[in-house]
Design a protein around this motif. Structure first.
Motif, mmCIF file in Angstrom:
data_model
loop_
_atom_site.group_PDB
_atom_site.id
_atom_site.type_symbol
_atom_site.label_atom_id
_atom_site.label_comp_id
_atom_site.label_asym_id
_atom_site.label_seq_id
_atom_site.Cartn_x
_atom_site.Cartn_y
_atom_site.Cartn_z
ATOM 1 N N TRP A 1 -7.598 19.703 18.196
ATOM 2 C CA TRP A 1 -8.758 19.994 19.023
ATOM 3 C C TRP A 1 -10.051 19.385 18.543
ATOM 4 O O TRP A 1 -11.017 19.231 19.353
ATOM 5 N N GLY B 1 -10.669 24.724 28.363
ATOM 6 C CA GLY B 1 -9.478 24.998 27.596
ATOM 7 C C GLY B 1 -8.809 26.445 28.163
ATOM 8 O O GLY B 1 -9.508 26.807 29.202
ATOM 9 N N GLY C 1 -6.581 20.209 27.063
ATOM 10 C CA GLY C 1 -5.420 20.002 27.289
ATOM 11 C C GLY C 1 -4.517 19.751 26.071
ATOM 12 O O GLY C 1 -3.517 19.663 26.142
ATOM 13 N N THR C 2 -5.051 19.934 25.027
ATOM 14 C CA THR C 2 -4.726 19.789 23.740
ATOM 15 C C THR C 2 -3.881 21.242 23.332
ATOM 16 O O THR C 2 -4.826 21.965 22.873
ATOM 17 N N THR C 3 -2.622 21.307 22.989
ATOM 18 C CA THR C 3 -2.193 22.871 22.631
ATOM 19 C C THR C 3 -2.163 22.619 21.024
ATOM 20 O O THR C 3 -2.178 23.997 20.441
ATOM 21 N N GLU D 1 -5.365 26.328 23.835
ATOM 22 C CA GLU D 1 -5.674 24.962 24.320
ATOM 23 C C GLU D 1 -7.113 24.682 24.398
ATOM 24 O O GLU D 1 -7.987 25.335 24.936
ATOM 25 N N GLU E 1 -3.504 22.921 17.340
ATOM 26 C CA GLU E 1 -4.629 23.153 16.976
ATOM 27 C C GLU E 1 -5.216 21.799 16.172
ATOM 28 O O GLU E 1 -6.659 21.520 16.104
#
Ligand code: EPS
Length: 362
Positions: free
Chosen positions: A177, A193, A170-172, A167, A174
């Motif tokens: 990102w 992350g 908070g963004t899982t 992560e 890819e």
């Protein structure tokens, strides 16, 4: 027999130094392989422009001859190219001539979240730079070099270690990102992350339950938590296990002593169980903000915005490489303790004999 590591070096000082003791003689090291890990650590979207400046090529001063370890302490050096701009400001000896370049005036504006304030108070520094230079994550380059040596040793007994990003901000996914990093940069903000490290080929029996300091999970946690900006560590399913029932939390033992699940992250009772070792580390957002947080000027005692200096927007990809090195280091230490040997053949031979004794195959 154990591995030990001591590092030295300030972020903008002349160089980073790592001394590794306890390696067996006869281990072949490859310069390009170590430099490749140092390059991986520098890469990643959102890093400081500093990363394009540094070359991070390892120099070996001792302990190696014609590419093979001698069994004596291994001394590694990584020069800081950027030191040229800081030659006066970070001169180890009292500088001569007029102040020039960077770092010539004292820093008195501690950044919330950095070691600035605590370090200056603890060591009695009027110039916060005296604390932040060593607290800086620049130092992780030395640990990555040592980690590359640890991985070379582990490869001799079939163990591989790989770190990856889970992560960023908070963004899982890819593909999000870069966007998340760009958004934080344009808001003059930073991100953290989560990374994961997986080690394969690990035999059962590394670490021990005998004392808490012997437990491999405790050592991995210390190794990962010791990385700058890491605020959380979990082994296997970690915190999620606390929310599940025992019937769903453990890994049933099957044929060949293998498991269909690996919720324990390859460690039971502080000892490896023959499944892949899985550890995760959570990194907080970096504390150097281009839109600074509130602080206090230590010289005047008055409220003032925190220090702003060149830094990264996020360094999660770098953390994956540094965490990989930390896990490799702890596994290599545990393997040295278990298999010993002054010469590499003794170490490899002890590992082979052990596998013959136990009912487990890689
Ligand atoms: C860091 C701040 C930045 C990062 C540094 C860690 O340093 P600079 O201000 O010199 O650009 O680039 O990381 C490295 C230099 C590195 O090699 O990873 C900090 O405050 O921790």
């Amino acid at each position: 027999m154990t591995l030990e590591l001591v590092t030295a070096g300030e972020s903008h000082g002349p160089a980073l130094v790592a001394i590794v003791t306890g390696l067996p003689a006869g281990l072949r090291l490859d310069r390009d392989t170590i430099d490749a890990d140092l390059r991986r650590r520098r890469e990643g979207y959102g890093r400081s422009p500093r990363q394009r400046l540094e070359q991070d090529e390892v120099e070996v001063l001792a302990g190696l001859r014609h590419g093979s370890t001698l069994g004596s302490p291994l001394a590694l050096v990584i020069r800081n190219v950027d030191h040229e701009s800081w030659a006066w400001g970070m001169s180890p000896w009292p500088p001569s001539g007029e102040p020039e370049g960077k770092g010539t005036s004292p820093v008195t504006l501690p950044r919330p979240g950095h070691a600035d304030l605590a370090g200056a108070l603890k060591y009695g520094h009027d110039d916060v730079r005296n604390a932040l230079e060593r607290a800086s994550a620049r130092q992780t380059a030395a640990h990555v070099a040592a980690g590359a040596v640890a991985k070379a040793l582990l490869a001799e007994i079939g163990i591989s270690v790989q770190g990856l990003v889970l992560e960023i901000g908070g963004t899982t996914a890819e593909d999000g990102w870069k966007e998340a990093t760009d958004a934080a940069r344009s808001d003059r903000d930073t991100l953290g992350g989560v990374v994961e490290v997986v080690a394969g080929g690990v035999p059962p029996g590394l670490g021990s339950y005998a004392e808490k300091g012997d437990r491999l999970d405790a050592r991995l946690a210390a190794g990962l938590m010791g990385i700058q900006a890491v605020k959380g560590v979990e082994i296997g399913d970690g915190f999620a296990l606390a929310r599940s029932r025992g019937s769903e939390a453990h890994d049933e033992i099957g044929q060949g002593l293998r498991r269909e699940t690996n919720r324990a992250g390859g460690i039971e009772g502080g000892v490896t169980n023959g499944e892949p070792v899985v550890a995760r580390a959570a990194m907080k957002p970096l504390p150097t903000l281009m839109q600074p947080l509130r602080s206090v000027d230590l010289a005047s005692g008055e409220p003032a915005p925190a220090l702003v200096e060149r830094s990264d927007v996020q360094a999660v990809e770098a953390l994956a490489v540094v965490a990989e090195a930390a896990v490799a280091w702890e596994l290599a230490r545990a393997a040295r303790e278990k298999f010993g040997g002054d010469a590499l053949v003794d170490f490899v031979g002890a590992h082979r004999a052990y596998l013959e004794r136990i009912a487990w195959a890689p």
